[in-house]
Design a protein around this motif. Structure first.
Motif, PDB file in Angstrom:
ATOM      1  N   GLU A 156       0.830  -1.208   0.000  1.00  0.00           N
ATOM      2  CA  GLU A 156       0.000   0.000   0.000  1.00  0.00           C
ATOM      3  C   GLU A 156       0.868   1.264   0.000  1.00  0.00           C
ATOM      4  N   ILE A 157       1.899   1.270   0.827  1.00  0.00           N
ATOM      5  CA  ILE A 157       2.768   2.446   0.915  1.00  0.00           C
ATOM      6  C   ILE A 157       3.502   2.681  -0.408  1.00  0.00           C
ATOM      7  N   ALA A 158       3.868   1.613  -1.091  1.00  0.00           N
ATOM      8  CA  ALA A 158       4.545   1.737  -2.386  1.00  0.00           C
ATOM      9  C   ALA A 158       3.643   2.375  -3.434  1.00  0.00           C
ATOM     10  N   ALA A 159       2.327   2.274  -3.257  1.00  0.00           N
ATOM     11  CA  ALA A 159       1.383   2.772  -4.249  1.00  0.00           C
ATOM     12  C   ALA A 159       0.940   4.220  -3.998  1.00  0.00           C
ATOM     13  N   ILE A 160       1.368   4.820  -2.879  1.00  0.00           N
ATOM     14  CA  ILE A 160       0.956   6.191  -2.579  1.00  0.00           C
ATOM     15  C   ILE A 160       2.172   7.109  -2.501  1.00  0.00           C
ATOM     16  N   HIS A 161       1.919   8.399  -2.438  1.00  0.00           N
ATOM     17  CA  HIS A 161       2.993   9.386  -2.446  1.00  0.00           C
ATOM     18  C   HIS A 161       3.501   9.713  -1.034  1.00  0.00           C
ATOM     19  N   ALA A 162       2.584   9.862  -0.079  1.00  0.00           N
ATOM     20  CA  ALA A 162       2.985  10.284   1.270  1.00  0.00           C
ATOM     21  C   ALA A 162       2.213   9.495   2.323  1.00  0.00           C
ATOM     22  N   TRP A 163       2.923   9.134   3.401  1.00  0.00           N
ATOM     23  CA  TRP A 163       2.338   8.322   4.471  1.00  0.00           C
ATOM     24  C   TRP A 163       2.896   8.784   5.804  1.00  0.00           C
ATOM     25  N   THR A 164       2.021   9.057   6.751  1.00  0.00           N
ATOM     26  CA  THR A 164       2.419   9.417   8.105  1.00  0.00           C
ATOM     27  C   THR A 164       1.548   8.637   9.075  1.00  0.00           C
ATOM     28  N   ALA A 165       2.170   8.014  10.074  1.00  0.00           N
ATOM     29  CA  ALA A 165       1.404   7.243  11.051  1.00  0.00           C
ATOM     30  C   ALA A 165       1.812   7.611  12.460  1.00  0.00           C
ATOM     31  N   LYS A 166       0.823   7.711  13.337  1.00  0.00           N
ATOM     32  CA  LYS A 166       1.051   7.850  14.771  1.00  0.00           C
ATOM     33  C   LYS A 166       0.676   6.505  15.371  1.00  0.00           C
ATOM     34  N   CYS A 167       1.626   5.873  16.048  1.00  0.00           N
ATOM     35  CA  CYS A 167       1.437   4.517  16.569  1.00  0.00           C
ATOM     36  C   CYS A 167       1.394   4.550  18.094  1.00  0.00           C
ATOM     37  N   GLN A 168       0.324   4.040  18.668  1.00  0.00           N
ATOM     38  CA  GLN A 168       0.164   4.028  20.118  1.00  0.00           C
ATOM     39  C   GLN A 168      -0.302   2.666  20.609  1.00  0.00           C
ATOM     40  N   THR A 169       0.068   2.366  21.852  1.00  0.00           N
ATOM     41  CA  THR A 169      -0.489   1.200  22.526  1.00  0.00           C
ATOM     42  C   THR A 169      -1.874   1.594  23.040  1.00  0.00           C
ATOM     43  N   PRO A 170      -2.714   0.626  23.381  1.00  0.00           N
ATOM     44  CA  PRO A 170      -4.014   0.966  23.956  1.00  0.00           C
ATOM     45  C   PRO A 170      -3.889   1.830  25.219  1.00  0.00           C
ATOM     46  N   GLN A 171      -2.874   1.558  26.042  1.00  0.00           N
ATOM     47  CA  GLN A 171      -2.683   2.335  27.267  1.00  0.00           C
ATOM     48  C   GLN A 171      -2.322   3.788  26.954  1.00  0.00           C
ATOM     49  N   GLU A 172      -1.463   4.010  25.972  1.00  0.00           N
ATOM     50  CA  GLU A 172      -1.086   5.375  25.580  1.00  0.00           C
ATOM     51  C   GLU A 172      -2.295   6.120  25.026  1.00  0.00           C
ATOM     52  N   TRP A 173      -3.074   5.438  24.215  1.00  0.00           N
ATOM     53  CA  TRP A 173      -4.257   6.042  23.609  1.00  0.00           C
ATOM     54  C   TRP A 173      -5.276   6.434  24.673  1.00  0.00           C
ATOM     55  N   GLU A 174      -5.510   5.533  25.632  1.00  0.00           N
ATOM     56  CA  GLU A 174      -6.450   5.821  26.714  1.00  0.00           C
ATOM     57  C   GLU A 174      -5.957   6.973  27.576  1.00  0.00           C
ATOM     58  N   ALA A 175      -4.641   7.044  27.815  1.00  0.00           N
ATOM     59  CA  ALA A 175      -4.073   8.131  28.625  1.00  0.00           C
ATOM     60  C   ALA A 175      -4.288   9.493  27.970  1.00  0.00           C
ATOM     61  N   GLU A 176      -4.392   9.513  26.646  1.00  0.00           N
ATOM     62  CA  GLU A 176      -4.644  10.759  25.919  1.00  0.00           C
ATOM     63  C   GLU A 176      -6.137  11.022  25.746  1.00  0.00           C
ATOM     64  N   GLY A 177      -6.978  10.186  26.354  1.00  0.00           N
ATOM     65  CA  GLY A 177      -8.415  10.381  26.281  1.00  0.00           C
ATOM     66  C   GLY A 177      -9.073   9.697  25.100  1.00  0.00           C
ATOM     67  N   GLY A 178      -8.335   8.891  24.367  1.00  0.00           N
ATOM     68  CA  GLY A 178      -8.881   8.238  23.186  1.00  0.00           C
ATOM     69  C   GLY A 178      -9.778   7.070  23.479  1.00  0.00           C
TER      70      GLY A 178
END
Length: 113
Positions: A63-85
């Protein structure tokens, strides 16, 4: 490979990384060439940021090879919950919009528009 969409990326990420929350945004105005994503997965546990991104890039190699730009924010469930997600409704992959942090009335500070 067929055209890349928010939905196809979200499905691939969920399946290949066991993600519990995925938010994908097409930043290219709908032409499918630039995407940003928030990925919450238990597979990121005990991994530093670089290894998390390598894991994602390997899982989405085609998928990444087929697009021009890719940015990802990667979090664990605990990190996500700590940020209110963790308060997003179940199955709410798109229930939360992109962060408006650093914006004023929807415009990035320091720009005109």
């Amino acid at each position: 490979m067929a055209s890349i969409t928010e939905a196809s990326l979200r499905e691939a990420i969920t399946q290949r990384l066991g993600a519990i929350h995925v938010q994908v945004t097409d930043m290219s105005g709908g032409c499918g060439q630039a995407f940003t994503a928030l990925i919450v997965s238990p597979q990121f546990q005990d991994l530093k940021a670089l290894k998390r991104h390598r894991l994602v890039n390997t899982a989405l190699k085609d998928e990444i090879a087929a697009i021009h730009a890719w940015t990802a924010k990667c979090q664990t469930p605990q990190e996500w919950e700590a940020e209110g997600g963790g308060s997003t409704p179940a199955g709410g992959a798109d229930a939360v919009g992109p962060s408006m942090e650093g914006t004023v009335e929807g415009h990035v500070e320091g720009t005109r528009g």
